[in-house]
Design an enzyme around this catalytic site. Structure first.
Site, short mmCIF file in Angstrom:
data_model
loop_
_atom_site.label_atom_id
_atom_site.label_comp_id
_atom_site.label_asym_id
_atom_site.label_seq_id
_atom_site.Cartn_x
_atom_site.Cartn_y
_atom_site.Cartn_z
N SER A 1 -27.00 -34.83 -7.03
CA SER A 1 -26.50 -33.50 -7.37
C SER A 1 -25.94 -32.82 -6.12
O SER A 1 -26.56 -32.89 -5.04
CB SER A 1 -27.63 -32.64 -7.94
OG SER A 1 -28.15 -33.22 -9.12
N ARG B 1 -34.52 -37.45 -17.72
CA ARG B 1 -35.01 -36.41 -16.82
C ARG B 1 -36.21 -35.77 -17.49
O ARG B 1 -36.09 -35.13 -18.53
CB ARG B 1 -33.93 -35.36 -16.53
CG ARG B 1 -34.40 -34.32 -15.51
CD ARG B 1 -33.27 -33.48 -15.00
NE ARG B 1 -32.79 -32.54 -15.99
CZ ARG B 1 -31.65 -31.86 -15.88
NH1 ARG B 1 -30.84 -32.09 -14.84
NH2 ARG B 1 -31.27 -31.00 -16.80
N LYS C 1 -33.18 -26.35 -16.29
CA LYS C 1 -34.16 -26.70 -15.26
C LYS C 1 -34.80 -25.43 -14.71
O LYS C 1 -34.14 -24.40 -14.56
CB LYS C 1 -33.49 -27.46 -14.11
CG LYS C 1 -32.96 -28.83 -14.48
CD LYS C 1 -32.72 -29.67 -13.25
CE LYS C 1 -31.69 -29.08 -12.32
NZ LYS C 1 -31.48 -29.93 -11.13
#
Length: 211
Positions: free
Chosen positions: A107, A39, A136
Site C-alpha cells: 500500500s 484481509r 479498516k
C-alpha cells in the site's frame, strides 16, 4: 511474474453477515474479479489458516491469484501466490527473502512511497485511499484523485486504486488514470456481488466515460 488484472476483490466478512466467505468470494470471481486478497485482522490463527486454505482452493479452481494480507508465514503455509504489505509491515526486501518469487504488493499513500516500492522490487502497489473509507480501523487520510494522477504518470509498477471506491465514483478514478480498481464493501456487501463486479468492469471498459 505478476499477471495483469483489472478488478481486485478483498475479503470483508463484516459486510455480508449471514453469507459465507466462500460463497461471496466465488460470486465475485464469477462476476470477473481476477485477483483475491484475504484481509482478516481479527480471526485467530487456526481460523485464519482454514480461511486461507479454502480461498487458496477456490482461486486455484478459477485460475486467479490469491494474495494474503500481512501474514507472510500464512502465505507460505498455504502456497498463496503473494503477500500484500502495509507501510508499517515487513520491508519489501526482507519479504522478498522470505517469499522468493511470489507476488509482493504494498500500500502506498504518496508518490515517494510508490517510487521506492518500485525500486525495492514490488510487483504492484495499492494507491489510496482515494476516498474516505470505513473498511479498516487504521486507515490513513484520503489521498484523493491527485495521487492517482501522479502515480499514473510516474510509477513504472502496476498500481491499483483503492479506498472508498464505489460504482457511483469510479468513473472519475478511471479518468484520473486508474486501469485497475479495488473495492471491498461495494463488492462483498452488495446484494448482487457478481453483478457489481460486472458493472465495475464495464466502467473500466468505457474508460470512465459512462454510457
Amino acid at each position: 511474474m505478476m499477471p495483469d488484472f483489472r478488478l481486485y476483490a478483498i475479503t470483508g466478512e463484516n459486510f455480508h453477515p449471514g453469507r459465507s466467505l466462500l460463497e461471496v468470494m466465488e460470486e465475485a470471481i464469477q462476476g470477473g474479479a481476477d485477483i483475491i486478497q484475504l484481509r482478516d485482522k481479527t480471526s485467530h490463527k487456526d481460523e485464519l489458516l482454514q480461511k486461507a486454505k479454502a480461498l487458496r482452493a477456490l482461486t486455484r479452481k478459477y485460475g486467479i491469484p490469491f494474495i494474503v494480507n500481512d501474514h507472510v508465514e500464512l502465505a507460505l503455509e498455504t502456497d498463496a501466490d503473494g503477500i500484500h504489505l502495509g507501510q508499517g509491515d515487513m520491508p519489501i526486501l526482507q519479504a522478498r527473502q522470505r517469499v522468493g518469487n511470489k507476488i509482493i504488493g504494498i500500500s502506498t499513500h504518496a508518490v515517494e512511497e510508490a517510487l521506492l516500492a518500485g525500486q525495492q522490487g514490488a510487483d504492484y502497489i495499492g494507491a489510496g485511499p482515494v476516498y474516505a473509507t470505513q473498511t479498516k480501523a487504521d486507515v490513513v487520510a484520503p489521498v484523493g484523485l491527485s495521487y492517482i494522477r501522479e502515480v499514473a504518470e510516474k510509477s513504472r509498477v502496476p498500481f491499483v486504486a483503492i479506498g472508498g471506491i464505489k460504482l457511483s465514483n469510479v468513473d472519475e478514478v478511471i479518468r484520473a488514470g486508474a486501469t485497475r480498481i479495488c473495492a471491498v464493501s461495494e463488492i462483498v456487501g452488495s446484494e448482487n456481488v457478481a453483478g457489481t463486479c460486472r458493472a465495475f468492469l464495464a466502467k473500466l471498459d468505457q474508460g470512465g466515460q459512462g454510457v
